[in-house]
Design a protein around this motif. Structure first.
Motif, PDB file in Angstrom:
ATOM      1  N   ARG A 384      37.027  33.666  27.105  1.00 43.85           N
ATOM      2  CA  ARG A 384      36.812  35.003  26.542  1.00 43.85           C
ATOM      3  C   ARG A 384      37.415  36.027  27.498  1.00 43.85           C
ATOM      4  O   ARG A 384      37.350  35.856  28.702  1.00 43.85           O
ATOM      5  N   LEU A 385      37.978  37.091  26.934  1.00 45.18           N
ATOM      6  CA  LEU A 385      38.634  38.120  27.733  1.00 45.18           C
ATOM      7  C   LEU A 385      37.801  39.393  27.781  1.00 45.18           C
ATOM      8  O   LEU A 385      37.261  39.832  26.761  1.00 45.18           O
ATOM      9  N   TYR A 386      37.727  39.994  28.968  1.00 43.60           N
ATOM     10  CA  TYR A 386      37.002  41.245  29.164  1.00 43.60           C
ATOM     11  C   TYR A 386      37.890  42.222  29.936  1.00 43.60           C
ATOM     12  O   TYR A 386      38.488  41.863  30.961  1.00 43.60           O
ATOM     13  N   SER A 387      37.971  43.458  29.455  1.00 38.76           N
ATOM     14  CA  SER A 387      38.725  44.483  30.168  1.00 38.76           C
ATOM     15  C   SER A 387      38.127  44.675  31.555  1.00 38.76           C
ATOM     16  O   SER A 387      36.909  44.782  31.707  1.00 38.76           O
ATOM     17  N   ILE A 388      38.978  44.736  32.557  1.00 34.75           N
ATOM     18  CA  ILE A 388      38.500  44.904  33.931  1.00 34.75           C
ATOM     19  C   ILE A 388      38.184  46.372  34.175  1.00 34.75           C
ATOM     20  O   ILE A 388      38.990  47.259  33.882  1.00 34.75           O
ATOM     21  N   ALA A 389      36.995  46.622  34.716  1.00 32.72           N
ATOM     22  CA  ALA A 389      36.494  47.983  34.909  1.00 32.72           C
ATOM     23  C   ALA A 389      36.622  48.439  36.359  1.00 32.72           C
ATOM     24  O   ALA A 389      35.812  49.231  36.836  1.00 32.72           O
ATOM     25  N   SER A 390      37.622  47.943  37.061  1.00 32.92           N
ATOM     26  CA  SER A 390      37.791  48.307  38.463  1.00 32.92           C
ATOM     27  C   SER A 390      39.261  48.250  38.834  1.00 32.92           C
ATOM     28  O   SER A 390      40.089  47.704  38.106  1.00 32.92           O
ATOM     29  N   SER A 391      39.579  48.820  40.001  1.00 38.04           N
ATOM     30  CA  SER A 391      40.931  48.789  40.548  1.00 38.04           C
ATOM     31  C   SER A 391      40.901  48.120  41.909  1.00 38.04           C
ATOM     32  O   SER A 391      40.030  48.418  42.741  1.00 38.04           O
ATOM     33  N   LEU A 392      41.848  47.230  42.142  1.00 41.76           N
ATOM     34  CA  LEU A 392      41.925  46.578  43.450  1.00 41.76           C
ATOM     35  C   LEU A 392      42.185  47.583  44.568  1.00 41.76           C
ATOM     36  O   LEU A 392      41.832  47.349  45.727  1.00 41.76           O
ATOM     37  N   ALA A 393      42.791  48.710  44.217  1.00 40.45           N
ATOM     38  CA  ALA A 393      43.029  49.738  45.225  1.00 40.45           C
ATOM     39  C   ALA A 393      41.728  50.337  45.723  1.00 40.45           C
ATOM     40  O   ALA A 393      41.646  50.825  46.855  1.00 40.45           O
ATOM     41  N   GLN A 469      39.399  54.989  39.158  1.00 41.50           N
ATOM     42  CA  GLN A 469      39.320  54.416  40.505  1.00 41.50           C
ATOM     43  C   GLN A 469      40.711  54.343  41.128  1.00 41.50           C
ATOM     44  O   GLN A 469      40.904  54.669  42.307  1.00 41.50           O
ATOM     45  N   HIS A 470      41.682  53.905  40.321  1.00 43.02           N
ATOM     46  CA  HIS A 470      43.040  53.720  40.834  1.00 43.02           C
ATOM     47  C   HIS A 470      43.664  55.062  41.209  1.00 43.02           C
ATOM     48  O   HIS A 470      44.274  55.194  42.286  1.00 43.02           O
ATOM     49  N   ARG A 471      43.515  56.055  40.347  1.00 41.64           N
ATOM     50  CA  ARG A 471      44.106  57.363  40.635  1.00 41.64           C
ATOM     51  C   ARG A 471      43.455  58.015  41.864  1.00 41.64           C
ATOM     52  O   ARG A 471      44.137  58.634  42.683  1.00 41.64           O
TER      53      ARG A 471
END
Length: 596
Positions: A384-393, A469-471
Motif C-alpha cells: 500500500r502507498l502513502y504520501s510522505i508527510a516529511s522532508s529529508l531536509a 518542511q522542505h521550503r
C-alpha cells in the motif's frame, strides 16, 4: 508423434524439450505456452516485415503509482542489453506531434479509478482519441495493460489505446496483455516476447537466419539496495492520534526510521508498505474453509503452511473475479456462474463491492476445498502507498505518514483496511514494517521559487507538510497558499500548530480552511476557492503551481470544476477556453494531482 515432431525440430532440439518436460509443473507449462505463442507470432511477423530494418523503437508509459513506469524502464533496459536502442517517454511528456512518424510503439499503461487513464496521461489520451490524431499505417504496436480485476472496467485504459491504435491503421504485433495487481510474471513474459521478436527481426534482416543466436534476456537488477522487491525493515518511532477526542474520524501521525537504509525521497513521493493480514481474519477464513492451519500450500515456487501463506502472502480480504471463478468451481453455485458471465459485469462489480472473500465462502459453502486451487484463486498480497508527510531536509533518516484507517461494517461485522488497520491496531513502537520509496514525478515542487497553491482535504494534507518542511529547511521564500478541508475546526485541523507556525514566519503565505460540519451549510475547499477566485486567478497568472491531493471521486472533480469557473470568470473567457487554460497548466507541469 516423434516422427512428425522431428519434422520441425532437430534431434538436439527435441532432446532439450524432452529433458525439460519432467521438470516443470502445469503453471510453468502455461507460462511457456504463452511465451512461445507470442514468440511464434513475432517470427511470423518478421517474415512479413523483414525488409523493415533499423526501425525506431518508442516505449510510452502512463502510470499512476509507478508500476507502469517500472515495467517500461525494465523493457528499455532489457532492449538495451540486447543491443537495441529504445526511446522511453512518459505520456505526460511525450510530444504528440512525434506520433505521426513513430514506427514501433510499445505501450505500458495502468487504469485508474473506474476505467480512467492515469491523470498524467489524460492529455495524451485526449489527443490520440481525438480528431487530430494522425494515421499510423507505418507504425506497429503492442500494449501491456495494468489494472485491478476487482474493478468493473478492468484494464480499460489499455483496451482503449489498443483499439484506437488499430483504428488509426497501426499493425498490432502481439495481442494486448491484461495484467492484474500481481502483474510481474505477465509483464516479464511480455517484455521477453518483445525483446525476442525485435532481436530476431534484427538478426533475420541481417541475413543471419540460419544462425540466429539466442538473444540474452537479462534480469533487470534493482538499482538500490532496498526496493519494492527488497524492502527495508523500518522501525516505528512514533504512532499517535492527531485528532481531538470528539472527532468522528480517526487519523494518526506515524514516524518511521530509515536510518542506515540509504533510501532517498523527495517531497511528493510515497512510501510503500508491505502489510500482513489481521490474525483474526486469517483464523476466521481458515475455519470457514475447513482447512488445517498447518497444512502446506504452494506459494510461488515454495511451500508454506496455510496459516503463514494467509498471513503474509495472499490477499484474503478483497473478493475478485479470479476468486469467484475458483469458488464457483468448488461449490457449483449457479449464481456465481451467472455473475462470471461478461454480460453481467455490472452486477458482478456490485457483488464484489458488497462481499469480502469470507462473505462469499459463507454464502456459498463447499464441502471440500482444493488447496492447490486456493493458490490460484487468491491474489498475492500487494503493498500500500502513502504520501510522505516529511522532508529529508528537515528530518534526515525519517519518513512521516498521515494515516486514516479504513473502517467499515459488512454483513454485521466490523472490519478494517489491511494496511491502515495494521498501522492503527497492531503497530506499536519499535515494530518494523517492510518499506520502500515510490517516486512520484508528477507531484513535485517547482525547481525554482515559484508560488504554489496547495489544495487538499483530510490526509490529503500530508504532502503539503513535506512541501513546507522542505521550503523552510532549504530557505526557499516563494509564496505558498494552502486550502485545507476537514469536518470540524476543534477536532480535525490536522497539524494546526505547524501551519500556524509557518504562517507566522511567512514560510506559508496564506491559508483558507473549510470545516464542513461547523456550520448550518456544508462548506468544502472548492467553495473557499470560489470565494477568493479573483486572487487565486492572479496567482495563476503570476506563474503559480497548483496541487490537488485527496479523494479522486469527489475532491479532485469538484476542485477541477471550481478552477474552470474561476478561470472563466476572472479570465473573462468561456468554459472551453478555461478548460484549455487548465490543460496548458497540466502540460507545463503547473497543475498536478495526487488523488486516490
Amino acid at each position: 508423434m516423434t516422427e512428425s515432431t522431428n519434422a520441425v525440430l532437430s534431434g538436439e532440439q527435441w532432446g532439450l524439450v524432452c529433458s525439460l518436460l519432467p521438470k516443470i509443473d502445469a503453471k510453468q507449462a502455461r507460462w511457456l505456452s504463452v511465451y512461445f505463442d507470442g514468440f511464434s507470432k513475432g517470427l511470423e511477423q518478421v517474415g512479413r516485415d523483414s525488409s523493415n530494418t533499423s526501425r525506431t523503437i518508442t516505449i510510452l508509459f502512463g502510470s499512476e503509482t509507478g508500476n507502469a513506469n517500472e515495467v517500461a524502464e525494465d523493457l528499455r533496459e532489457q532492449l538495451n542489453s540486447a543491443g537495441l536502442s529504445a526511446n522511453l517517454c512518459d505520456m505526460a511528456d511525450y510530444k504528440v506531434r512525434d506520433l505521426a512518424t513513430a514506427e514501433d510503439i510499445f505501450i505500458v499503461v495502468s487504469t485508474y479509478g473506474e476505467g480512467d487513464p492515469p491523470q498524467s496521461a489524460l492529455t495524451f489520451f485526449e489527443f490520440i482519441e481525438g480528431r487530430k490524431a494522425p494515421k499510423l499505417e507505418q507504425s506497429r504496436f503492442a500494449v501491456l495493460a495494468l489494472g485491478d480485476s476487482s474493478y468493473e472496467f478492468f484494464c480499460e485504459a489499455g483496451k482503449r489505446l489498443d483499439s484506437r491504435l488499430a483504428e488509426l491503421g497501426a499493425k498490432r504485433l502481439f495481442d494486448r496483455v491484461d495484467c492484474d495487481v500481481d502483474y510481474e510474471q505477465s509483464a516479464a513474459t511480455w517484455r521477453n516476447t518483445v525483446t525476442l521478436f525485435l532481436t530476431s527481426e534484427t538478426s533475420i534482416s541481417q541475413k543471419s537466419v540460419g544462425s540466429v543466436p539466442s538473444p540474452a534476456i537479462p534480469s533487470v537488477l534493482n538499482k538500490a539496495t532496498y526496493s519494492k522487491r527488497t524492502p527495508f525493515p523500518a522501525t516505528v518511532i512514533e504512532n499517535i492520534p492527531i485528532v481531538g477526542r470528539g472527532s468522528s474520524k480517526e487519523t494518526r501521525h506515524v514516524e518511521l526510521s530509515l536510518d542506515e537504509s540509504g533510501l532517498y525521497y523527495e517531497p511528493g513521493d510515497a512510501l510503500g508498505i508491505w502489510p500482513d493480514n489481521s490474525p483474526g481474519m486469517v483464523k476466521a477464513l481458515i475455519a470457514e474453509l475447513g482447512l488445517d492451519a498447518d497444512q502446506e500450500i504452494n506459494v510461488g515456487q515454495s511451500r508454506r503452511t496455510v496459516h503463514d501463506a494467509f498471513r503474509e502472502h495472499f490477499e484474503i480480504t478483497t473478493a475478485t473475479p479470479r476468486f469467484l471463478k475458483f469458488w464457483a468451481s468448488q461449490c457449483g453455485s449457479k449464481e456465481l456462474e451467472y455473475l462470471l458471465d461478461d454480460e453481467h459485469s455490472g452486477e458482478r462489480s456490485a457483488f464484489l463491492q458488497s462481499h469480502d472473500i469470507i462473505d462469499v465462502v459463507r454464502k456459498f459453502p463447499s464441502s471440500s476445498v482444493s488447496l492447490d486451487g486456493i493458490s490460484e484463486g487468491l491474489r498475492p498480497l500487494q503493498p500500500r502507498l502513502y504520501s510522505i508527510a516529511s522532508s529529508l531536509a528537515a528530518v534526515p533518516g525519517e519518513a512521516h505518514l498521515t494515516v486514516s484507517p479504513v473502517r467499515y461494517d459488512m454483513h454485521g461485522e466490523k472490519r478494517s483496511g489491511v494496511c491502515s488497520g495494521l498501522i492503527a491496531d497492531r503497530c506499536g513502537l519499535d515494530r518494523t514494517l517492510p518499506v520502500y520509496i515510490q517516486s512520484n514525478p508528477h507531484f513535485k515542487l517547482p525547481s525554482d521559487d515559484a508560488p504554489i497553491i496547495m489544495i487538499g482535504a483530510g490526509t490529503g494534507v500530508a504532502p503539503y507538510r513535506a512541501f513546507m518542511q522542505h521550503r523552510e529547511a532549504t530557505g526557499l521564500t516563494g509564496k505558498s497558499w494552502l486550502f485545507f478541508g476537514e469536518r470540524t475546526f476543534r477536532n480535525d485541523f490536522l497539524y494546526q500548530t505547524e501551519w500556524q507556525g509557518w504562517l507566522k514566519d511567512r514560510t506559508l503565505s496564506r491559508i483558507d480552511t473549510a470545516f464542513s460540519r461547523d456550520g448550518k451549510e456544508k462548506i468544502y475547499v472548492q467553495h473557499r476557492m470560489r470565494d477568493v477566485g479573483k486572487e487565486l486567478f492572479k496567482w495563476l497568472e503570476e506563474g503559480a503551481h497548483v496541487y490537488v491531493c485527496g479523494d479522486a471521486a469527489k475532491l479532485a472533480l469538484d476542485v477541477h470544476e471550481a478552477l474552470i469557473e474561476i478561470v472563466s470568470l476572472h479570465g473573462h473567457t468561456g468554459k472551453e477556453a478555461a478548460e484549455d487554460y487548465l490543460r496548458n497548466l497540466q502540460s507545463e507541469h503547473r497543475y498536478q494531482q495526487d488523488v486516490y
